[in-house]
Design a protein around this motif. Structure first.
Motif, PDB file in Angstrom:
ATOM      1  N   PRO A 225       0.838  -1.204   0.000  1.00  0.00           N
ATOM      2  CA  PRO A 225       0.000   0.000   0.000  1.00  0.00           C
ATOM      3  C   PRO A 225       0.869   1.249   0.000  1.00  0.00           C
ATOM      4  N   ASP A 226       0.377   2.306  -0.624  1.00  0.00           N
ATOM      5  CA  ASP A 226       1.096   3.574  -0.590  1.00  0.00           C
ATOM      6  C   ASP A 226       1.159   4.089   0.838  1.00  0.00           C
ATOM      7  N   PRO A 227       2.326   4.621   1.272  1.00  0.00           N
ATOM      8  CA  PRO A 227       2.431   5.147   2.632  1.00  0.00           C
ATOM      9  C   PRO A 227       1.549   6.371   2.802  1.00  0.00           C
ATOM     10  N   PRO A 228       1.123   6.682   4.035  1.00  0.00           N
ATOM     11  CA  PRO A 228       0.361   7.907   4.264  1.00  0.00           C
ATOM     12  C   PRO A 228       1.139   9.125   3.773  1.00  0.00           C
ATOM     13  N   ALA A 229       0.401  10.175   3.441  1.00  0.00           N
ATOM     14  CA  ALA A 229       1.039  11.368   2.871  1.00  0.00           C
ATOM     15  C   ALA A 229       2.147  11.905   3.761  1.00  0.00           C
ATOM     16  N   ALA A 230       1.939  11.868   5.073  1.00  0.00           N
ATOM     17  CA  ALA A 230       2.949  12.416   5.981  1.00  0.00           C
ATOM     18  C   ALA A 230       4.213  11.585   5.976  1.00  0.00           C
ATOM     19  N   GLU A 231       4.095  10.286   5.572  1.00  0.00           N
ATOM     20  CA  GLU A 231       5.257   9.422   5.606  1.00  0.00           C
ATOM     21  C   GLU A 231       5.848   9.200   4.217  1.00  0.00           C
ATOM     22  N   ALA A 232       5.293   9.881   3.227  1.00  0.00           N
ATOM     23  CA  ALA A 232       5.790   9.682   1.865  1.00  0.00           C
ATOM     24  C   ALA A 232       7.254  10.074   1.766  1.00  0.00           C
ATOM     25  N   VAL A 233       8.020   9.298   1.021  1.00  0.00           N
ATOM     26  CA  VAL A 233       9.457   9.522   0.890  1.00  0.00           C
ATOM     27  C   VAL A 233       9.785   9.635  -0.593  1.00  0.00           C
ATOM     28  N   SER A 234      10.625  10.561  -0.929  1.00  0.00           N
ATOM     29  CA  SER A 234      11.020  10.729  -2.326  1.00  0.00           C
ATOM     30  C   SER A 234      11.822   9.526  -2.781  1.00  0.00           C
ATOM     31  N   PRO A 235      11.708   9.162  -4.076  1.00  0.00           N
ATOM     32  CA  PRO A 235      12.397   7.955  -4.572  1.00  0.00           C
ATOM     33  C   PRO A 235      13.899   7.976  -4.378  1.00  0.00           C
TER      34      PRO A 235
END
Length: 434
Positions: free
Chosen positions: A242-252
């Motif tokens: 699953p895609d991480p929550p927006a607050a935990e999103a990490v750049s590639p």
């Protein structure tokens, strides 16, 4: 009001003149208007030099009848792969550019499968996954090679070309066509599996996924859609998280060390290739066969359970999950335990919500079963695979259903349903005479 038909700019012969062409034993008289309709060609080149001389050809008059229909403006209907092949060769020989284009962009694949002639409409296999397929690749390259060899070597006639023939089951191919046409067939498991193999041969990969047995459902407790598949039918490129929550999103480009750590269980998800490309992924639930190639352990000095995969099951599991796990920083090889003569993939197992059936009896508490003397046999390799856990007992699985999940840097197997045997005695109960 009269309609005047005049030859196009490619015309090189007088439109109202008639020209004699002897093909084998038959004599044809063809107008310049018809010959100009597919020019420049062998015919226009000859009659522009010798307009009154009869052109004698040592070719098939049966094929030339089709060519004449084409020159006269009729749509040529090809019956089978033999007629298509001979017509193509003569279109190359007579250098008819428009006919060659019509044949190379035909609406059908012509082939013979196991002695039965088939005319497969290309639009049935034009969707992504079903195209490019076996016929796109082989037929296109074979016919293009004939034209290239004929022209580059300046041959007197095209090289002989055998019509397409496949030593496969015509009954199965007919079923594939029926399925592509939208038919709903009542298929026995053995027939379904054979059709899946046929799809792989012909590269009908989308149809293969439509044939793969699966169950789509909604889990009211996890409030998530699920898909149940046999492990052997899972494609590595369909697995995801699953895609991480927006607050935990990490750049590639961010280093792995700076990525957020997974502490809770994250269920692995799946999309069927070509079928679910536009749909949200579902939680993946695996049905595992390979009887007696998996076992559940519980060590004396550990609270949790472990599942060990052996033999073919180990190889298949690694093939399916190796790439996906390596992309998330997990080395599946680090979970493999080896002895002098065997190896096992050992993963933590969660059985708290699992329905357990051992020796055809249902057990509410697997831990108590494994702790009961003589209920489950001591596994001689247990202490070798688990040197830090000490002694323990195991049950051997005949069938099981699991949800793979990630927790930190570990792959965890969450069991949903288990059927197992606990000893050699119950293993022998399942043996069948030949």
């Amino acid at each position: 009001m009269s309609l005047s038909l005049s030859p196009g700019p490619e015309a090189v012969l007088p439109s109202d003149s008639m020209f004699a062409i002897q093909v084998g034993p038959e004599l044809f008289r063809v107008s310049g208007f018809s010959l100009n309709s597919d020019a420049p060609s062998y015919f226009t080149a000859h009659f522009s030099r010798n307009p009154s001389a009869t052109l004698v050809l040592d070719r098939s008059p049966r094929v030339f009848h089709l060519i004449l229909q084409h020159l006269q403006g009729y749509a040529v209907s090809v019956d089978d792969e033999i007629q298509f092949t001979t017509l193509f060769c003569d279109a190359v020989y007579f250098r008819l550019p428009r006919l060659l284009t019509l044949l190379s962009t035909s609406d059908y694949h012509y082939t013979c499968v196991g002695g039965v002639h088939f005319k497969l409409p290309k639009h049935l296999v034009s969707e992504p996954g079903n195209s490019p397929n076996f016929f796109d690749v082989t037929s296109g390259s074979v016919f293009l090679d004939v034209e290239r060899v004929f022209r580059s070597n300046n041959l007197s006639r095209p090289p002989p070309l055998s019509p397409p023939f496949l030593s496969r089951s015509p009954e199965y191919f007919a079923k594939l066509i029926a399925l592509l046409q939208g038919a709903a067939l009542d298929l026995e498991p053995c027939t379904r599996r054979s059709l899946i193999l046929e799809c792989r041969y012909y590269r009908f990969l989308r149809l293969e996924q439509q044939l793969v047995p699966c169950r789509l459902s909604w889990n009211p407790f996890s409030r998530a859609p699920e898909i149940l598949l046999d492990l052997g039918d899972v494609k590595p490129n369909g697995i995801s998280l699953p895609d991480p929550p927006a607050a935990e999103a990490v750049s590639p480009g961010e280093p792995t060390a700076k990525r957020p750590r997974r502490t809770a269980l994250t269920t692995v998800q799946y999309r069927r290739p070509f079928i679910d490309a536009e749909s949200p992924p579902r939680d993946l639930t695996l049905q595992v066969g390979f009887p007696h190639e998996a076992a559940i352990f519980r060590a004396d000095n550990a609270n949790g359970f472990y599942v060990a995969l052996y033999a073919r099951l180990l190889d298949k599991f690694c093939f399916v999950f190796h790439k996906f796990l390596s992309q998330h920083g997990i080395d599946l090889q680090s979970f493999i335990r080896r002895t002098s003569d065997s190896c096992a993939l050992v993963l933590p197992a969660i059985l708290s919500s699992c329905h357990v059936e051992v020796n055809k009896r249902t057990y509410e508490d697997l831990a108590s079963l494994l702790d009961t003397p003589r209920a489950a046999e001591q596994d001689p390799e247990h202490s070798t695979y688990f040197p830090s856990l000490g002694r323990g007992r195991s049950i051997h699985l005949t069938r099981s259903i699991w949800q793979p999940a990630l927790q930190g840097s570990t792959l965890v197997m969450v069991a949903s349903k288990i059927e197992a045997v606990s000893s050699i005695k119950y293993f022998n109960v399942e043996l069948e005479f030949l």
